[in-house]
Design a protein around this motif. Structure first.
Motif, short mmCIF file in Angstrom:
data_model
loop_
_atom_site.label_atom_id
_atom_site.label_comp_id
_atom_site.label_asym_id
_atom_site.label_seq_id
_atom_site.Cartn_x
_atom_site.Cartn_y
_atom_site.Cartn_z
N ARG A 141 0.82 -1.22 0.00
CA ARG A 141 0.00 0.00 0.00
C ARG A 141 0.85 1.27 0.00
O ARG A 141 0.39 2.33 -0.45
N ASN B 203 2.16 1.22 -3.77
CA ASN B 203 1.14 2.27 -3.72
C ASN B 203 -0.21 1.74 -4.18
O ASN B 203 -1.03 2.46 -4.73
N VAL B 204 -0.44 0.45 -3.91
CA VAL B 204 -1.71 -0.20 -4.22
C VAL B 204 -2.25 -0.79 -2.92
O VAL B 204 -1.57 -1.60 -2.28
N GLU B 205 -3.43 -0.39 -2.52
CA GLU B 205 -3.96 -0.80 -1.22
C GLU B 205 -5.09 -1.81 -1.37
O GLU B 205 -6.05 -1.59 -2.11
N ARG C 192 -9.00 -0.85 -1.08
CA ARG C 192 -9.25 0.44 -1.73
C ARG C 192 -9.07 0.32 -3.25
O ARG C 192 -9.95 0.69 -4.03
N ASP C 193 -7.92 -0.16 -3.67
CA ASP C 193 -7.60 -0.24 -5.09
C ASP C 193 -7.84 -1.63 -5.67
O ASP C 193 -8.00 -1.78 -6.88
N ARG D 158 -7.90 2.00 -11.40
CA ARG D 158 -8.24 2.35 -10.01
C ARG D 158 -7.14 3.14 -9.30
O ARG D 158 -7.44 3.90 -8.37
N GLN D 159 -5.91 2.94 -9.71
CA GLN D 159 -4.80 3.63 -9.06
C GLN D 159 -3.82 4.07 -10.15
O GLN D 159 -3.02 3.28 -10.65
N HIS E 222 -1.24 5.90 -9.96
CA HIS E 222 0.13 6.16 -9.53
C HIS E 222 0.78 4.91 -8.95
O HIS E 222 1.31 4.91 -7.84
N VAL E 223 0.74 3.81 -9.70
CA VAL E 223 1.37 2.58 -9.26
C VAL E 223 2.90 2.75 -9.35
O VAL E 223 3.42 3.28 -10.33
#
Length: 556
Positions: free
Chosen positions: A138, A178-180, A183-184, A514-515, A517-518
């Protein structure tokens, strides 16, 4: 000459695997291995080959003739282990080569969490030809508590990540930072694109201290304080009142000792560490001179490791002090303790604690007090912490066994800062069960099981503190990960894992929606390079503590 394992030992067993004469113990499966604070080299068997020193990921192995002065005790500590646990099995460690079935040579696994437990799981999986691993984290940065939990003045311990760098850079591993989860991406999404999911989320929630005043300003979870000075982006904006001359740490595990050591250190000694810049500046203005580390049980139950206690007792400019009536066990108590079987390591801890009893500090030195047999009753203050009241306990022997009871006496410490270090537990995650009593995911050998029926949930696994509770040292996660990976591969061989519904490439397309900014492994290397460059060679790194700045540095 013989080789010696010292205080920085991560206990992951890399040295034991390579030892040609099997003299590094305890090995996996041997008595005491799961609870061992470190590994040891048998001086009577060591052939001085130096392989252990060469492969140690944290530089904890020395030739006995080269031991630094502050580590000379470890020659005897290593020898004492084999006086207590002589080697009886001289066979070689079992071959751990793993393979996939010939008719199904491809396996995709998602690992959620990039702390030591997750990285050891990735390491075990990536060693199997045909396995592709997706590592989900995350934060934009990997390595979990090695980065944000290990004390800055223990740089050797952090070197364990060197081996993980090689693993994460491998062709069979895809890093998606940066993937939760929740959430993502959902557990269902991961299973749609992978045969299995290993959750390595750790123990992220502090156990509550259920006494009046526990939530007063000035009372903080010790883990929050540790995360703050280590530059965790979730805690970088926290404030801690360090104006008081006295701090109280409730608990006596390694987290408690780390916090006490950082509070008592001379600020100048922190400027060459990787401590977050904001914490270095704030601690330089601290008024704290005395730190009380308070435990409800006696010194025989200290949850800290021997290496942490030794480190505390050898701090420059800081005196370690205990109270004689708490530190020196009564004769009948000691007799009962010996009757239950006392390890050499525990005896050394008791000796260190006893040696500090009644010691008086010079006026120009800071002090750390180890206090025992005191249970917290209340944290007092009208608008913020002003004092803490404890109830005194006593140890007695009943039918040859130790029992603790309250005496009714109270003792109050005047302080403006309280750190609560009484343990942590896992948090609930969508799609995974959680045992509320233990704070862990119900499992058998790493297989996640249904909370009600106890049946394995197909494709779901866990590893690390979320699997076994917040126990053990960094290297303990290696054997934990091996067990989980073995269960997963056994299930794959037996046909119990469903094939993914979608191709591997579909997962990245899903995440991108969904994200945006991976951060991949290359992005982490750019963050790493910038942190090292900011330090200008004066310290290991100057950590970036803002997620937005991390993402920009990664070029995500």
């Amino acid at each position: 000459m013989t080789f010696v394992i010292t205080d920085a030992c991560c206990n992951d067993g890399a040295c034991a695997v390579h030892c040609p004469v099997q003299c590094i113990r305890p090995r996996r499966g041997e008595a005491g291995h799961a609870t061992a604070e470190q590994l040891y080299i048998d001086p009577a068997t060591c052939i001085e080959c130096s392989v252990c020193r060469d492969v140690c990921p944290v530089g904890a192995v020395y030739a006995d003739v080269d031991l630094p002065e502050h580590l000379t005790d470890y020659a005897r500590i290593n020898a004492e282990h084999f006086e207590e646990w002589p080697i009886v099995d001289w066979s070689e460690s079992p071959d751990r080569r793993r393979v996939l079935p010939a008719d199904r040579p491809h396996l995709r696994v998602a690992v959620v969490g990039s702390g030591p437990a997750g990285c050891y799981a990735v390491q075990a999986l990536a060693s199997v030809p045909g396995v592709q691993v997706t590592l989900i984290e995350r934060l934009p940065t990997p390595f979990g508590l090695v980065r944000t939990g290990v004390a800055p003045d223990h740089p050797q311990t952090k070197r364990v990540v060197d081996q993980f760098h090689q693993v994460l850079a491998g062709e069979s591993v895809r890093c998606r930072f940066n993937v939760e989860l929740g959430r993502d991406v959902l557990i269902e999404d991961l299973l749609d694109h992978h045969h299995a999911v290993i959750y390595a989320g750790g123990a992220e929630v502090d156990r509550p201290l259920d006494i009046p005043g526990a939530d007063l300003p000035g009372s903080y979870a010790a883990r929050d304080f540790v995360a703050w000075y280590n530059g965790h982006p979730d805690f970088s904006d926290r404030t801690f009142d360090l104006a008081s001359s006295t701090a109280v740490v409730i608990g006596n595990g390694n987290v408690a000792l780390d916090a006490a050591r950082v509070l008592a250190r001379a600020p100048a000694t922190l400027r060459d560490t990787d401590m977050a810049d904001h914490a270095i500046d704030r601690l330089a203005q601290s008024g704290i001179r005395d730190v009380h580390v308070v435990a409800r049980r006696g010194p025989e139950s200290g949850a800290y490791t021997l290496s942490e206690l030794l480190s505390l007792s050898r701090m420059d400019g800081v005196d370690l002090i205990t109270q004689p009536h708490e530190a020196v066990l009564q004769e009948q108590v000691m007799t009962a303790l010996v009757g239950t079987g006392v390890s050499k390591s525990l005896m050394r801890k008791l000796q260190i604690v006893a040696a500090a009893s009644g010691r008086r500090a010079a006026s120009d030195r800071r002090r750390i007090f180890l206090r025992f047999l005191l249970s917290p009753v209340s944290i007092n203050g009208e608008h913020c912490v002003e004092s803490v009241t404890f109830s005194r306990n006593a140890l007695t022997v009943v039918d040859g066994r130790l029992q603790m009871h309250a005496t009714g006496e109270l003792e109050t410490f005047q302080t403006g800062l309280v750190l609560r270090a009484i343990g942590s537990r896992g948090r609930s995650v969508p799609g995974l069960p959680l045992d509320d009593a233990s704070g862990t995911i119900p499992n058998r050998l790493g297989r996640v099981t249904d909370s009600k029926s106890g049946a394995p949930l197909p494709g779901l696994y866990c590893v690390g503190w979320i699997k076994r509770g917040a126990t053990g040292v960094i290297g303990t996660n290696r054997q934990c990960a091996d067990e989980t990976v073995d269960s997963l591969l056994e299930d794959f061989h037996s046909g119990r894992l469903a094939a993914p519904r979608f191709e591997s490439s579909g997962f990245d397309r899903l995440i991108a929606t969904r994200q945006p900014h991976v951060v991949d492994y290359g992005g982490w290397l750019r963050i790493d390079a910038l942190e090292r460059a900011r330090a200008k060679g004066k310290r290991p790194r100057s950590k970036i503590t803002d997620i937005g700045e991390m993402i920009r540095a990664a070029g995500a």
